[in-house]
Design an enzyme around this catalytic site. Structure first.
Site, mmCIF file in Angstrom:
data_model
loop_
_atom_site.group_PDB
_atom_site.id
_atom_site.type_symbol
_atom_site.label_atom_id
_atom_site.label_comp_id
_atom_site.label_asym_id
_atom_site.label_seq_id
_atom_site.Cartn_x
_atom_site.Cartn_y
_atom_site.Cartn_z
ATOM 1 C CG ASN A 98 -1.525 1.311 1.546
ATOM 2 O OD1 ASN A 98 -2.426 1.772 0.845
ATOM 3 N ND2 ASN A 98 -1.035 1.964 2.590
ATOM 4 C CE1 TYR A 166 0.184 8.482 -6.310
ATOM 5 C CE2 TYR A 166 -1.470 9.074 -7.953
ATOM 6 C CZ TYR A 166 -1.133 8.481 -6.749
ATOM 7 O OH TYR A 166 -2.109 7.873 -5.994
ATOM 8 C CB ILE A 199 -9.008 7.866 0.206
ATOM 9 C CG1 ILE A 199 -9.516 6.905 -0.885
ATOM 10 C CG2 ILE A 199 -9.245 7.284 1.600
ATOM 11 C CD1 ILE A 199 -10.971 6.511 -0.763
#
Length: 268
Positions: A98, A166, A199
């Site tokens: 993660n 990214y 998120i």
């Protein structure tokens, strides 16, 4: 009551590694896995933050967690930490790769190779190293589950201006996960990738916008907010629910999947 007891013992006897476990999605997933019976190994670069997560988990579920100060892009530290963790807990069954950063946000002709490479090393090489060093232990366990955190950026959404590095790493993780899923299927190791939208985490703290960024931004206006299914960004616990499902036997026939969890954000 029966359903509650079932979930509390869902991962009884299982050992999970969670990278980026000190905060956000990683912390939420670690707490969820521990709640459901797993022994959870916490990998993160921020030692103080990871120790806080370790203390919180062990307070709620005694002797369920151990924190390691690990740079996932460092092969020596990663290999050493994985082997030490497996020795302490007796194996590895679940891997949640993660950890990641947003990195430097800049136009293509302004971003330095050093900054580009730093994002590649942490997001993409870090994922590779996490999987590389844990797979032998998953094979010894007779199978297991690997979950990789990617993003809607690079696969579904392309308006993150300046996020070329990214987004490239996030798209690369999807390809890597699907290749790994097929290669590892005969060992009963499942590999799935999740693609969150916005998120509420602290990953934006790792963003470093450059002064030149305003020159390439195309204004994007969302109608009534950017997540139709919710009033605001998703929560880390929403992603932890998905991680728990993909780690469990309930998803035993799911591998090579790319699952979007963004409240329909990428469909706008």
């Amino acid at each position: 009551m029966i359903e509650q007891q079932m979930y509390q013992s869902r991962f009884q006897g299982k050992v999970a590694i969670v990278t980026g476990a000190g905060s956000g999605i990683g912390k939420a997933a670690a707490l969820r896995l521990a709640k459901e019976g797993a022994k959870v190994i916490l990998f993160d670069l921020n030692r103080e933050r990871t120790q806080q997560t370790e203390a919180e988990i062990n307070y709620l579920y005694p002797e369920s967690s151990r924190a390691f100060d690990v740079d996932i892009s460092d092969p020596i530290r990663m290999e050493r930490a994985v082997h030490e963790a497996a020795e302490i807990f007796g194996g590895i069954d679940i891997v949640f790769a993660n950890a990641g950063i947003n990195g430097v946000l800049a136009p293509l002709d302004e971003i330095s190779f050093e900054d580009w490479n730093n994002t590649m090393n942490i997001n993409l090489n870090g994922t590779f190293l996490t999987v590389k060093y844990t797979v032998p232990f998953l094979k010894k366990s007779g199978g297991g589950s690997i979950i990789i955190t990617s993003s809607i950026n690079g696969s579904d959404r392309f308006s993150g201006f300046g996020m070329s590095a990214y987004s490239t790493t996030k798209a690369g993780q999807v390809g890597f996960a699907r290749m790994a899923a097929l290669e590892l299927a005969k060992f009963k190791i499942r590999v799935n990738v999740i693609c969150p939208g916005a998120i509420a985490t602290n990953i934006d703290q790792s963003s470093k916008p450059s002064a030149e960024l305003s020159g390439i931004v195309i204004p994007v206006v969302y109608p009534q907010g950017n997540q139709p299914l919710a009033d605001g960004p998703g929560q880390s616990e929403d992603v932890a629910d998905l991680v728990s499902f993909l780690a469990s036997s309930e998803s035993k026939h799911i591998t090579g999947a790319r699952i979007v969890i963004d409240g329909a954000e990428s469909m706008l």
